[in-house]
Motif scaffolding. Structure first.
Motif, short mmCIF file in Angstrom:
data_model
loop_
_atom_site.label_atom_id
_atom_site.label_comp_id
_atom_site.label_asym_id
_atom_site.label_seq_id
_atom_site.Cartn_x
_atom_site.Cartn_y
_atom_site.Cartn_z
N ALA A 21 0.81 -1.22 0.00
CA ALA A 21 0.00 0.00 0.00
C ALA A 21 0.84 1.27 0.00
CB ALA A 21 -0.94 -0.01 1.20
N ASP A 22 1.96 1.25 0.72
CA ASP A 22 2.78 2.46 0.82
C ASP A 22 4.28 2.18 0.63
OD1 ASP A 22 3.25 1.09 3.12
OD2 ASP A 22 2.67 2.72 4.49
N VAL A 23 4.59 1.10 -0.06
CA VAL A 23 5.99 0.72 -0.29
C VAL A 23 6.20 0.50 -1.80
CG1 VAL A 23 7.84 -0.89 0.23
CG2 VAL A 23 6.08 -0.40 1.95
N VAL A 24 7.31 1.01 -2.32
CA VAL A 24 7.64 0.81 -3.74
C VAL A 24 9.12 0.45 -3.89
CG1 VAL A 24 5.89 2.42 -4.59
CG2 VAL A 24 8.22 3.23 -4.15
N ALA A 25 9.43 -0.12 -5.05
CA ALA A 25 10.83 -0.29 -5.45
C ALA A 25 11.06 0.67 -6.61
CB ALA A 25 11.09 -1.73 -5.90
N ILE A 26 12.15 1.40 -6.55
CA ILE A 26 12.45 2.39 -7.58
C ILE A 26 13.68 1.96 -8.36
CG2 ILE A 26 13.07 4.79 -8.05
CD1 ILE A 26 11.62 5.56 -5.45
N ALA A 27 13.53 1.91 -9.69
CA ALA A 27 14.68 1.62 -10.56
C ALA A 27 15.37 2.94 -10.85
CB ALA A 27 14.20 0.97 -11.85
N ALA A 28 16.51 3.16 -10.21
CA ALA A 28 17.22 4.43 -10.32
C ALA A 28 18.26 4.36 -11.44
CB ALA A 28 17.87 4.79 -8.99
N SER A 29 17.77 4.22 -12.66
CA SER A 29 18.67 4.07 -13.80
C SER A 29 18.37 5.10 -14.88
CB SER A 29 18.55 2.65 -14.38
OG SER A 29 18.92 1.69 -13.42
N TYR A 30 18.04 6.30 -14.46
CA TYR A 30 17.75 7.39 -15.41
C TYR A 30 18.93 7.55 -16.36
CZ TYR A 30 15.91 11.99 -16.83
OH TYR A 30 15.40 13.05 -17.52
N PRO A 31 18.69 7.50 -17.68
CA PRO A 31 19.79 7.48 -18.64
C PRO A 31 20.37 8.86 -18.96
CG PRO A 31 17.71 7.28 -19.80
CD PRO A 31 17.38 7.31 -18.33
N SER A 32 21.02 9.45 -17.97
CA SER A 32 21.66 10.75 -18.18
C SER A 32 22.89 10.86 -17.30
CB SER A 32 20.69 11.89 -17.87
OG SER A 32 21.32 13.14 -17.98
N ASP A 33 23.93 11.48 -17.85
CA ASP A 33 25.15 11.73 -17.07
C ASP A 33 25.16 13.14 -16.50
OD1 ASP A 33 26.16 9.21 -17.66
OD2 ASP A 33 27.06 9.90 -19.54
N ASP A 34 24.14 13.92 -16.82
CA ASP A 34 24.04 15.29 -16.36
C ASP A 34 23.57 15.30 -14.91
OD1 ASP A 34 22.76 17.85 -15.72
OD2 ASP A 34 23.12 18.36 -17.81
N ALA A 35 24.43 15.75 -14.00
CA ALA A 35 24.10 15.71 -12.57
C ALA A 35 22.85 16.52 -12.25
CB ALA A 35 25.29 16.22 -11.76
N PHE A 60 12.48 0.98 -1.72
CA PHE A 60 13.71 0.28 -2.03
C PHE A 60 14.25 0.91 -3.33
CE2 PHE A 60 11.25 -2.70 0.44
CZ PHE A 60 12.20 -3.36 1.23
N VAL A 61 15.54 1.19 -3.35
CA VAL A 61 16.11 1.86 -4.51
C VAL A 61 17.33 1.08 -5.00
CG1 VAL A 61 17.06 4.01 -5.43
CG2 VAL A 61 15.37 4.09 -3.58
N ALA A 62 17.41 0.89 -6.31
CA ALA A 62 18.57 0.22 -6.89
C ALA A 62 18.87 0.84 -8.25
CB ALA A 62 18.31 -1.28 -7.05
N GLY A 63 20.16 0.97 -8.54
CA GLY A 63 20.57 1.52 -9.82
C GLY A 63 21.66 2.55 -9.67
N PRO A 64 22.24 2.99 -10.77
CA PRO A 64 23.35 3.94 -10.72
C PRO A 64 23.01 5.28 -10.08
CG PRO A 64 23.06 3.03 -12.94
CD PRO A 64 21.92 2.56 -12.12
N ALA A 65 21.74 5.66 -10.11
CA ALA A 65 21.34 6.95 -9.55
C ALA A 65 20.77 6.83 -8.14
CB ALA A 65 20.33 7.61 -10.48
N THR A 66 21.14 5.76 -7.44
CA THR A 66 20.60 5.52 -6.10
C THR A 66 20.85 6.70 -5.16
OG1 THR A 66 20.73 3.12 -6.25
CG2 THR A 66 20.77 4.06 -4.04
N ALA A 94 11.74 14.37 0.75
CA ALA A 94 10.28 14.21 0.63
C ALA A 94 9.67 13.49 1.83
CB ALA A 94 9.96 13.45 -0.65
N GLY A 95 10.52 13.08 2.79
CA GLY A 95 10.01 12.40 3.98
C GLY A 95 9.69 10.95 3.76
N ILE A 96 10.33 10.33 2.79
CA ILE A 96 10.12 8.91 2.51
C ILE A 96 11.32 8.12 3.01
CG2 ILE A 96 9.82 7.18 0.68
CD1 ILE A 96 8.44 9.40 -0.97
#
Length: 199
Positions: A140-154, A177-183, A193-195
């Motif tokens: 209900a209030d939990v997600v997994a986030i794929a942190a693989s946004y395809p950009s090298d621009d900080a 839960f977060v996984a990926g290069p942009a973790t 955001a208080g998460i």
């Protein structure tokens, strides 16, 4: 580059009309017809610059205008066939077939078309990572986030992470839960955001 002027010169108007008719005769897609009809002022500018080559040593404005026309064709969903042949049709309408500027103008049109197509593909690829497409609900209030946004621009990465975190907060997410290069960027945004970041 100067702003394309309205096609007021009767000679230019006649050439643009003949050029457009040649393009219309070989239009491959329905969108070709629309972009041909909607590009009269830009075509007029191309014609004026091509005609001015005899007295003006600079071709920059001509080729810039051709590149813009190529971009407009791609943006309107026009065909690569139109982008490939329209410079030749322009030279035919001007009664200068085979003129030395035609090949370079055609190359500028193709470059503009390809650049716009690549820009649109890049934006579509980035859009595929916007919330909620980058998350998987785990409750209900939990997600997994794929942190693989395809950009090298900080900065772009930080802005994306902030958008994802804000959207997650609005949806009532409390833990992620977060996984990926942009973790790291996502973790910082989630914290703001208080998460809670799940381990």
């Amino acid at each position: 580059m100067s702003k394309p002027p309205p096609p007021e010169d009767p000679t230019v108007v006649a050439i643009v009309k003949a050029w457009s008719e040649l393009d219309q005769a070989s239009a491959a897609w329905p969108a070709d017809r629309e972009v041909i009809e909607g590009s009269a002022s830009l075509r007029a500018f191309v014609v004026e610059r091509a005609r001015a080559r005899a007295t003006d040593l600079s071709d920059d404005e001509l080729f810039d205008a051709c590149a813009l026309l190529g971009r407009r064709i791609a943006r309107a969903g026009g065909s690569v066939t139109l982008a490939t042949w329209t410079a030749h049709h322009a030279s035919e309408a001007m009664r200068t077939p085979g003129a030395e500027w035609v090949r370079a103008a055609g190359a500028a049109l193709a470059e503009g078309y390809v650049a716009e197509t690549l820009d649109r593909a890049r934006l579509a690829a980035l859009d595929a990572w916007e919330f909620p497409r980058c998350v998987v609900p785990l409750g209900a209030d939990v997600v997994a986030i794929a942190a693989s946004y395809p950009s090298d621009d900080a900065e772009a990465l930080s802005e994306w992470a902030a958008r994802v975190a804000r959207a997650a907060a609005v949806r009532g997410v409390r833990k992620a839960f977060v996984a990926g290069p942009a973790t790291a960027a996502v973790a910082d945004a989630l914290t703001l955001a208080g998460i809670e970041l799940a381990k």
